[in-house]
Design a protein around this motif. Structure first.
Motif, PDB file in Angstrom:
ATOM      1  N   THR A  92       0.835  -1.193   0.000  1.00  0.00           N
ATOM      2  CA  THR A  92       0.000   0.000   0.000  1.00  0.00           C
ATOM      3  C   THR A  92       0.869   1.241   0.000  1.00  0.00           C
ATOM      4  N   GLN A  93       0.294   2.328  -0.490  1.00  0.00           N
ATOM      5  CA  GLN A  93       0.971   3.612  -0.463  1.00  0.00           C
ATOM      6  C   GLN A  93       0.386   4.535   0.607  1.00  0.00           C
ATOM      7  N   SER A  94      -0.574   4.007   1.380  1.00  0.00           N
ATOM      8  CA  SER A  94      -1.210   4.803   2.432  1.00  0.00           C
ATOM      9  C   SER A  94      -0.756   4.315   3.797  1.00  0.00           C
ATOM     10  N   ASP A  95      -1.229   5.001   4.835  1.00  0.00           N
ATOM     11  CA  ASP A  95      -0.879   4.601   6.196  1.00  0.00           C
ATOM     12  C   ASP A  95      -1.709   3.423   6.682  1.00  0.00           C
ATOM     13  N   ARG A  96      -2.848   3.197   6.062  1.00  0.00           N
ATOM     14  CA  ARG A  96      -3.723   2.114   6.498  1.00  0.00           C
ATOM     15  C   ARG A  96      -3.283   0.796   5.866  1.00  0.00           C
ATOM     16  N   VAL A  97      -3.269  -0.251   6.673  1.00  0.00           N
ATOM     17  CA  VAL A  97      -2.806  -1.560   6.224  1.00  0.00           C
ATOM     18  C   VAL A  97      -4.010  -2.466   5.951  1.00  0.00           C
ATOM     19  N   TYR A  98      -3.952  -3.183   4.842  1.00  0.00           N
ATOM     20  CA  TYR A  98      -4.994  -4.143   4.487  1.00  0.00           C
ATOM     21  C   TYR A  98      -4.361  -5.534   4.353  1.00  0.00           C
ATOM     22  N   VAL A 142     -15.251  -1.138  -1.363  1.00  0.00           N
ATOM     23  CA  VAL A 142     -13.895  -1.670  -1.355  1.00  0.00           C
ATOM     24  C   VAL A 142     -13.388  -1.670  -2.795  1.00  0.00           C
ATOM     25  N   VAL A 143     -12.236  -1.046  -3.006  1.00  0.00           N
ATOM     26  CA  VAL A 143     -11.657  -0.911  -4.342  1.00  0.00           C
ATOM     27  C   VAL A 143     -10.452  -1.834  -4.468  1.00  0.00           C
ATOM     28  N   PHE A 144     -10.456  -2.686  -5.486  1.00  0.00           N
ATOM     29  CA  PHE A 144      -9.316  -3.543  -5.796  1.00  0.00           C
ATOM     30  C   PHE A 144      -8.535  -2.899  -6.938  1.00  0.00           C
ATOM     31  N   ILE A 162      -1.920  -7.112  -6.429  1.00  0.00           N
ATOM     32  CA  ILE A 162      -3.034  -6.198  -6.156  1.00  0.00           C
ATOM     33  C   ILE A 162      -2.837  -5.482  -4.827  1.00  0.00           C
ATOM     34  N   THR A 163      -3.628  -4.435  -4.671  1.00  0.00           N
ATOM     35  CA  THR A 163      -3.765  -3.739  -3.408  1.00  0.00           C
ATOM     36  C   THR A 163      -5.238  -3.410  -3.220  1.00  0.00           C
ATOM     37  N   VAL A 164      -5.599  -2.970  -2.031  1.00  0.00           N
ATOM     38  CA  VAL A 164      -7.004  -2.734  -1.681  1.00  0.00           C
ATOM     39  C   VAL A 164      -7.102  -1.439  -0.884  1.00  0.00           C
ATOM     40  N   ARG A 165      -8.231  -0.748  -1.035  1.00  0.00           N
ATOM     41  CA  ARG A 165      -8.517   0.403  -0.179  1.00  0.00           C
ATOM     42  C   ARG A 165     -10.026   0.527  -0.026  1.00  0.00           C
ATOM     43  N   ARG A 166     -10.448   1.317   0.958  1.00  0.00           N
ATOM     44  CA  ARG A 166     -11.865   1.558   1.204  1.00  0.00           C
ATOM     45  C   ARG A 166     -12.231   2.981   0.822  1.00  0.00           C
ATOM     46  N   GLU A 167     -13.496   3.156   0.374  1.00  0.00           N
ATOM     47  CA  GLU A 167     -14.063   4.471   0.113  1.00  0.00           C
ATOM     48  C   GLU A 167     -15.449   4.513   0.751  1.00  0.00           C
ATOM     49  N   ASP A 168     -15.585   5.282   1.815  1.00  0.00           N
ATOM     50  CA  ASP A 168     -16.849   5.318   2.557  1.00  0.00           C
ATOM     51  C   ASP A 168     -17.407   6.740   2.635  1.00  0.00           C
ATOM     52  N   THR A 169     -17.202   7.528   1.589  1.00  0.00           N
ATOM     53  CA  THR A 169     -17.609   8.939   1.621  1.00  0.00           C
ATOM     54  C   THR A 169     -19.072   9.147   1.273  1.00  0.00           C
ATOM     55  N   VAL A 170     -19.713   8.200   0.588  1.00  0.00           N
ATOM     56  CA  VAL A 170     -21.114   8.334   0.181  1.00  0.00           C
ATOM     57  C   VAL A 170     -22.005   7.695   1.237  1.00  0.00           C
ATOM     58  N   SER A 171     -23.005   8.443   1.703  1.00  0.00           N
ATOM     59  CA  SER A 171     -23.919   7.927   2.731  1.00  0.00           C
ATOM     60  C   SER A 171     -24.683   6.712   2.199  1.00  0.00           C
ATOM     61  N   GLY A 172     -24.716   5.635   3.001  1.00  0.00           N
ATOM     62  CA  GLY A 172     -25.417   4.422   2.596  1.00  0.00           C
ATOM     63  C   GLY A 172     -24.678   3.587   1.580  1.00  0.00           C
TER      64      GLY A 172
END
Length: 445
Positions: A301-307, A361-363, A347-357
């Protein structure tokens, strides 16, 4: 005109038939709403139980295990007629009592009473361990600080204790695969973080045979006991417990050269390869009849969050492991996806939770630390009143519909077609839900 007269005759005939049978209908309705009368056998049994209760005893049903009723029916002697087993607590020495009643010509007779000391009856299990047609009874008693397990032979309703042990957990399985059940007892020392597992079996001539092995040093507690098969189809017991402040470790025990062996332990007696930070327990994840153990693997990953993804390993009786499959688990939204072997390291993975409801998960294709990743798959967890509309948006396809949740996916168009690019059919067939008992569960199999 003729058709009209015929129809009228049919209606009049039906009306006459209804009037003639109205009394029958009322009689049938009365029968329908009448409470069922108890059988004579039940009444006789209740008389016996009432006599015990009148003496000052109270019901004391088992608190754990499969069989937890105060009164149970089980064919102990294999004659096709159930015996009745009732559980009580009374005063005096050995206050815990298990009455066994036999049905003789419609009347229940007290055949024997099993007694024990302690605060409660912990559990009971019935199994024919010596193949003589009579089930042995495995009975657990719980005291203030200790749990005691007795194995009773009650052939011809003559009771005899053929094995006894203190225990932390136990299960029953045919570990040596000789066609007869074995009792597997786990004893754990919560102060020294040590423990043993013992296999109790009964030979056909009635001899009790015991074989044991050690749990991994440092196992802090016993969380789950599971039975299953290894990759060579050997029977095995999987002991899972806490390790290193919140982690999990799995010991795998099977029968090798006429003894119990911890096939996953190293030379120091620890199953180090099966130590993990996750609390995900072992199971047959792919339905092939073999138990797999999940080991988390960190994704780049290139972010601070680990998956993480889970590599699921299986073992054979000689301790040789093999990779069965890899999954990504979204524990927050209760779904997982089985990943192709070709995606490993790619592959890598990240989350996107900005839209209500809408939780996403993005691969993405991992292009290295110094290059941007290429998104190719999104999996959505959709809630709210407009979830169906959002699931039907262009490019999305539904994976699963639940009561208040819709799971959907979207395959993204990428400029360079990736050789491992999945199909919609693959995503649909390899998407599944996570169930709560996967993380927590009974120690009895």
């Amino acid at each position: 005109m003729k058709n009209t007269l015929n129809k009228l005759m049919v209606v009049l005939s039906a009306l006459v038939l209804f009037l003639l049978c109205s009394g029958c209908v009322q009689e049938n309705m009365d029968e329908l709403f009448r409470l069922p009368e108890p059988s004579k056998e039940y009444i006789e049994l209740q008389y016996k139980i009432d006599e015990i209760l009148k003496s000052g005893a109270v019901y004391s049903a088992p608190t754990s295990g499969y069989h937890r009723q105060s009164v149970q029916l089980y064919d102990i002697n294999g004659d096709g007629v159930n015996e009745a087993i009732a559980f009580f607590s009374a005063s005096g020495d050995n206050p815990l009592k298990v009455y066994i009643f036999q049905n003789v010509d419609g009347k229940y007779e007290t055949k024997t009473v099993l007694e024990g000391d302690g605060n409660s009856i912990e559990s009971i299990y019935y199994t024919d361990m010596d193949a003589d047609g009579w089930s042995e009874i495995i009975l657990g008693f719980k005291g203030n600080e200790l749990k005691l397990l007795n194995v009773y032979s009650i052939k011809d309703f003559q009771q005899a204790v053929i094995a006894t042990s203190d225990f932390t957990a136990y299960t029953v399985t045919d570990l040596d695969m000789n066609g007869r059940d074995d009792l597997i007892v786990v004893r754990h020392n919560g102060t020294e973080f040590t423990g043993t597992i013992e296999k109790y079996s009964i030979s056909r001539d009635g001899e009790t045979v015991v074989s044991g092995a050690h749990l991994s040093n440092g196992m802090e507690n016993i969380r789950k006991l599971t039975t299953g098969y290894l990759s060579d189809k050997s029977s095995a017991v999987f002991v899972e417990g806490g390790f290193m402040n919140g982690g999990l470790i799995t010991d795998i025990f099977t029968w090798v050269d006429d003894r119990v062996v911890n096939v996953s332990a190293d030379k120091e007696g620890i199953s180090r390869e099966l130590v993990r930070s996750s609390t995900m327990s072992c199971r047959d994840i792919n339905g092939d009849g073999v138990m797999e153990i999940p080991i988390p693997r960190e994704l780049p990953t290139q972010s601070d969050r680990v998956y993480f993804v889970f590599d699921w390993y299986c073992y054979n009786k000689w301790g040789v492991k093999g990779l069965a499959l890899t999954t990504y688990h979204n524990n927050s939204d209760f779904w997982y996806l089985t990943l192709p072997a070709e995606w490993r390291g790619s592959i890598t993975v990240r989350r996107e939770d900005t839209v209500s409801g809408q939780r996403t998960v993005v691969f993405s294709i991992w292009n290295g630390e110094n290059a941007s990743s290429t998104d190719f798959l999104k999996i959505y967890t959709l809630t709210g009143e407009n979830r169906l509309d959002r699931a039907a948006m262009e490019g999305r396809f539904i994976l699963r519909r639940e009561d208040e949740v819709i799971y959907a996916a979207e395959l993204l168009d990428i400029e360079t077609q990736w050789e491992h690019y999945p199909s919609k059919e693959y995503i649909r067939s390899n998407f599944d839900l996570i169930y709560s008992e996967w993380v927590t569960g009974q120690i009895y199999t």
